[in-house]
Design a protein around this motif. Structure first.
Motif, PDB file in Angstrom:
ATOM      1  N   ASN A   3      30.814   6.941 -35.911  1.00 50.90           N
ATOM      2  CA  ASN A   3      30.058   8.175 -35.774  1.00 50.90           C
ATOM      3  C   ASN A   3      30.578   8.929 -34.563  1.00 50.90           C
ATOM      4  O   ASN A   3      30.267   8.580 -33.430  1.00 50.90           O
ATOM      5  CB  ASN A   3      28.571   7.874 -35.579  1.00 50.90           C
ATOM      6  N   GLN A  37      18.573  -0.687 -33.967  1.00 49.35           N
ATOM      7  CA  GLN A  37      19.797  -0.233 -33.312  1.00 49.35           C
ATOM      8  C   GLN A  37      19.593  -0.034 -31.812  1.00 49.35           C
ATOM      9  O   GLN A  37      20.537  -0.134 -31.039  1.00 49.35           O
ATOM     10  CB  GLN A  37      20.270   1.087 -33.932  1.00 49.35           C
ATOM     11  N   GLN A  67      23.647   4.855 -36.367  1.00 47.93           N
ATOM     12  CA  GLN A  67      23.807   4.983 -37.816  1.00 47.93           C
ATOM     13  C   GLN A  67      22.451   5.340 -38.406  1.00 47.93           C
ATOM     14  O   GLN A  67      21.683   4.479 -38.789  1.00 47.93           O
ATOM     15  CB  GLN A  67      24.299   3.676 -38.420  1.00 47.93           C
TER      16      GLN A  67
END
Length: 195
Positions: A3, A37, A67
């Motif tokens: 990302n 995360q 994500q």
């Protein structure tokens, strides 16, 4: 797949962040914590940075390694307008005011005749890194309030009137630049940073 902010994201990174932008990023961070995360401590740290951020680029840095499905939408928090039409503001024997959350276009044409206008840019979103307000004040006036840290370039002329627009003494290089042009004829155009 990593990302990373896209080139388009980096083109928007200089724009000032709004409360709406912060709310979107806060939602992304909350989801990242709920999916594991981010730890609770990391979430709290990023939330603190979120409310200190001044630009969209600073907000994007808080989510670039996550994500989360909503991230692409949140990353493009402010998109340039598809139209490059100038904004026309007119005050004749009356007044007008722009304040709160509003979009400052690349070019704003302002005409005041026996009237007055006020532009408060404190919470505004900017269409480009450099925006221009062109003021014509005839027996009228215009006042411009700019956010702290914004660079202002005054290129106006006063004839039997005044054209006195100032930006921040220490401009932030990541903040948008305001160019003010025009004419004050038996009128006045003034501008200063909000304290």
């Amino acid at each position: 797949m990593e990302n990373r902010p896209s080139p388009r994201d980096s083109q928007l990174s200089h724009l000032r962040a709004s409360d709406s932008n912060r709310e979107q990023i806060a939602a992304v961070l909350g989801e990242a914590m709920s999916t594991g995360q981010l730890s609770h401590e990391e979430y709290s740290e990023r939330l603190d940075k979120l409310y200190q951020a001044k630009t969209v680029g600073e907000l994007q840095l808080l989510t670039h390694d996550l994500q989360v499905d909503q991230r692409p939408a949140a990353a493009n928090l402010i998109t340039p307008a598809t139209s490059s039409e100038p904004d026309n503001v007119i005050a004749v024997f009356g007044g007008t005011e722009r304040k709160g959350r509003w979009r400052v276009r690349r070019l704003t044409r302002a005409f005041a005749m026996f009237g007055g206008m006020r532009f408060d840019l404190s919470d505004a979103e900017f269409e480009a890194k450099e925006v221009e307000i062109k003021v014509t004040a005839i027996f009228g006036g215009a006042e411009i309030v700019v956010p702290e840290g914004m660079e202002v370039r005054s290129k106006g002329v006063g004839i039997f009137g005044g054209f006195d627009v100032h930006g921040s003494a220490n401009p932030d290089p990541s903040a948008p630049v305001l160019v003010v042009k025009g004419l004050a004829l038996f009128g006045g155009v003034s501008g200063k940073p909000r304290r």
